[in-house]
Design a protein around this motif. Structure first.
Motif, short mmCIF file in Angstrom:
data_model
loop_
_atom_site.label_atom_id
_atom_site.label_comp_id
_atom_site.label_asym_id
_atom_site.label_seq_id
_atom_site.Cartn_x
_atom_site.Cartn_y
_atom_site.Cartn_z
N GLU A 55 22.37 -18.46 -14.93
CA GLU A 55 23.11 -17.78 -13.86
C GLU A 55 22.35 -16.54 -13.42
OE1 GLU A 55 27.88 -18.56 -14.33
OE2 GLU A 55 27.07 -16.60 -14.89
N PHE A 56 22.46 -16.24 -12.13
CA PHE A 56 21.80 -15.06 -11.57
C PHE A 56 22.79 -14.27 -10.73
CE2 PHE A 56 21.13 -18.70 -8.83
CZ PHE A 56 21.49 -18.23 -7.56
N LEU A 83 0.80 -1.23 0.00
CA LEU A 83 0.00 0.00 0.00
C LEU A 83 0.83 1.27 0.00
CD1 LEU A 83 -2.57 -1.10 2.72
CD2 LEU A 83 -2.96 -1.03 0.26
N LEU A 84 1.84 1.33 0.82
CA LEU A 84 2.60 2.55 1.03
C LEU A 84 3.70 2.70 -0.01
CD1 LEU A 84 3.20 5.00 2.88
CD2 LEU A 84 4.71 3.49 4.17
N PRO A 85 3.56 3.65 -0.96
CA PRO A 85 4.60 3.83 -1.97
C PRO A 85 5.89 4.37 -1.35
CG PRO A 85 2.74 5.31 -2.38
CD PRO A 85 2.45 4.56 -1.13
N LEU A 86 7.01 3.83 -1.79
CA LEU A 86 8.31 4.32 -1.37
C LEU A 86 9.01 4.90 -2.59
CD1 LEU A 86 9.38 1.23 0.79
CD2 LEU A 86 8.40 3.38 1.60
N PRO A 87 9.85 5.92 -2.41
CA PRO A 87 10.53 6.53 -3.57
C PRO A 87 11.43 5.52 -4.27
CG PRO A 87 10.77 7.89 -1.60
CD PRO A 87 10.17 6.60 -1.16
N ALA A 88 11.19 5.30 -5.55
CA ALA A 88 11.97 4.32 -6.32
C ALA A 88 13.45 4.69 -6.37
CB ALA A 88 11.40 4.20 -7.74
N ARG A 89 13.78 5.98 -6.31
CA ARG A 89 15.18 6.38 -6.37
C ARG A 89 15.99 5.84 -5.20
NH1 ARG A 89 12.40 10.66 -4.64
NH2 ARG A 89 13.12 11.75 -2.77
N LEU A 90 15.31 5.56 -4.07
CA LEU A 90 16.02 4.96 -2.94
C LEU A 90 16.49 3.54 -3.24
CD1 LEU A 90 13.77 6.08 0.07
CD2 LEU A 90 15.92 7.09 -0.71
N PHE A 91 15.90 2.94 -4.27
CA PHE A 91 16.20 1.55 -4.62
C PHE A 91 17.01 1.44 -5.91
CE2 PHE A 91 12.64 1.69 -1.82
CZ PHE A 91 12.88 0.66 -0.93
N SER A 92 17.67 2.53 -6.29
CA SER A 92 18.49 2.49 -7.51
C SER A 92 19.68 1.55 -7.34
CB SER A 92 18.97 3.90 -7.88
OG SER A 92 19.80 4.42 -6.85
N GLY A 93 20.02 1.20 -6.11
CA GLY A 93 21.11 0.26 -5.84
C GLY A 93 20.67 -1.20 -5.88
N VAL A 94 19.42 -1.46 -6.28
CA VAL A 94 18.95 -2.83 -6.46
C VAL A 94 19.18 -3.21 -7.92
CG1 VAL A 94 16.95 -4.37 -6.40
CG2 VAL A 94 17.23 -2.62 -4.62
N GLN A 95 20.06 -4.17 -8.13
CA GLN A 95 20.43 -4.57 -9.49
C GLN A 95 20.32 -6.08 -9.60
OE1 GLN A 95 24.36 -3.02 -10.02
NE2 GLN A 95 23.67 -0.90 -9.93
N CYS A 96 19.62 -6.52 -10.63
CA CYS A 96 19.47 -7.95 -10.88
C CYS A 96 19.80 -8.21 -12.34
CB CYS A 96 18.02 -8.38 -10.63
SG CYS A 96 17.34 -7.85 -9.06
N ARG A 97 20.45 -9.34 -12.56
CA ARG A 97 20.69 -9.75 -13.94
C ARG A 97 20.68 -11.27 -14.02
NH1 ARG A 97 26.52 -9.13 -13.29
NH2 ARG A 97 27.21 -11.26 -13.59
N GLU A 98 20.27 -11.75 -15.17
CA GLU A 98 20.24 -13.17 -15.45
C GLU A 98 20.91 -13.39 -16.80
OE1 GLU A 98 15.96 -14.65 -14.08
OE2 GLU A 98 15.90 -13.03 -15.55
N ARG A 99 21.62 -14.51 -16.90
CA ARG A 99 22.27 -14.84 -18.16
C ARG A 99 22.51 -16.34 -18.23
NH1 ARG A 99 28.67 -13.66 -18.04
NH2 ARG A 99 29.15 -14.96 -16.24
N GLU A 100 22.97 -16.76 -19.38
CA GLU A 100 23.39 -18.16 -19.53
C GLU A 100 24.90 -18.20 -19.61
OE1 GLU A 100 21.24 -21.16 -22.04
OE2 GLU A 100 23.06 -20.90 -23.27
#
Length: 176
Positions: A153-154, A130-147
Motif C-alpha cells: 500500500e502507498f 540545477l536550481l536548489p529550492l528550500p527543502a522547508r517549502l516541501f515539508s508538506g510532502v509526505q510519503c509512506r509505504e506499508r503492507e
C-alpha cells in the motif's frame, strides 16, 4: 548480485520490511504490478501549475492502476498508469539518499522505517536538476509505504505553501 536502489538507501532495515515491500523494492529487471488508486488534486491555480510541471495525474476515484518497474543496481524507472494517465519517475541512490526525478523537479529523500512502514522525508529539492529550492517549502510532502492484508500500500500527499494541496494519492499494488 548488486543491491537494488532501495537496498542501497535503506541498507539493513530493508531486510526487516514486510514481504510485499521487499518484493516490490527488490525488483531486478522488468516487472509490472497492478492495483487500484484514488487521486485528489488541489484546486488552487498555483497547485495546478505545480502539478503540470511535475506531470501529475488528475483526480480520480478507485482507478485501475498499473506500474511498470525497470530496475538495475544504478536506477529504477517507475512508469505509472492511473486509468490511462501516465506518470513516470526515475529513482537512484546518491549519498545515501533516494533521488526521484519527477517532471522538472528532483527530490532527495531520507528513508526510514518504523513498525513495518517506510517513510520518505524530503531532504533536498532541485528544479531542472540545477536550481536548489528550500527543502522547508516541501515539508508538506509526505510519503509512506506499508503492507496491508498482504498487499503493498502507498500513500502520497504533497502540500505547498500558498498552493495548499497539490496532490494526494493512495492505493495498493500486487504483482500483475
Amino acid at each position: 548480485m548488486h543491491p537494488t536502489v532501495f537496498q542501497q538507501v535503506l541498507r539493513a532495515p530493508f531486510f526487516n520490511m514486510p514481504e510485499s515491500l521487499r518484493a516490490l523494492h527488490g525488483i531486478r529487471g522488468r516487472e509490472t504490478w497492478a492495483g487500484r488508486a484514488t487521486i485528489e488534486r488541489g484546486r488552487n491555480p498555483l497547485a495546478w501549475l505545480c502539478a503540470v510541471v511535475t506531470r501529475l495525474p488528475p483526480s480520480m476515484r478507485d482507478a485501475p492502476t498499473r506500474v511498470e518497474f525497470i530496475a538495475d543496481e544504478k536506477r529504477e524507472i517507475w512508469r505509472r498508469d492511473f486509468n490511462g494517465r501516465k506518470m513516470v519517475s526515475k529513482l537512484y541512490c546518491r549519498d545515501g539518499l533516494l533521488c526521484e526525478r519527477l517532471g522538472l523537479v528532483q527530490f532527495r529523500f531520507v528513508l526510514h522505517t518504523w513498525e513495518s512502514v517506510v517513510y520518505w522525508n524530503v531532504e533536498k529539492v532541485r528544479l531542472l536538476g540545477l536550481l536548489p529550492l528550500p527543502a522547508r517549502l516541501f515539508s508538506g510532502v509526505q510519503c509512506r509505504e506499508r503492507e496491508h492484508e498482504g498487499r503493498y500500500e502507498f500513500h502520497v500527499e504533497a502540500r505547498l505553501p500558498l498552493a495548499g494541496l497539490l496532490i494526494r494519492y493512495e492505493g495498493w499494488l500486487e504483482p500483475a
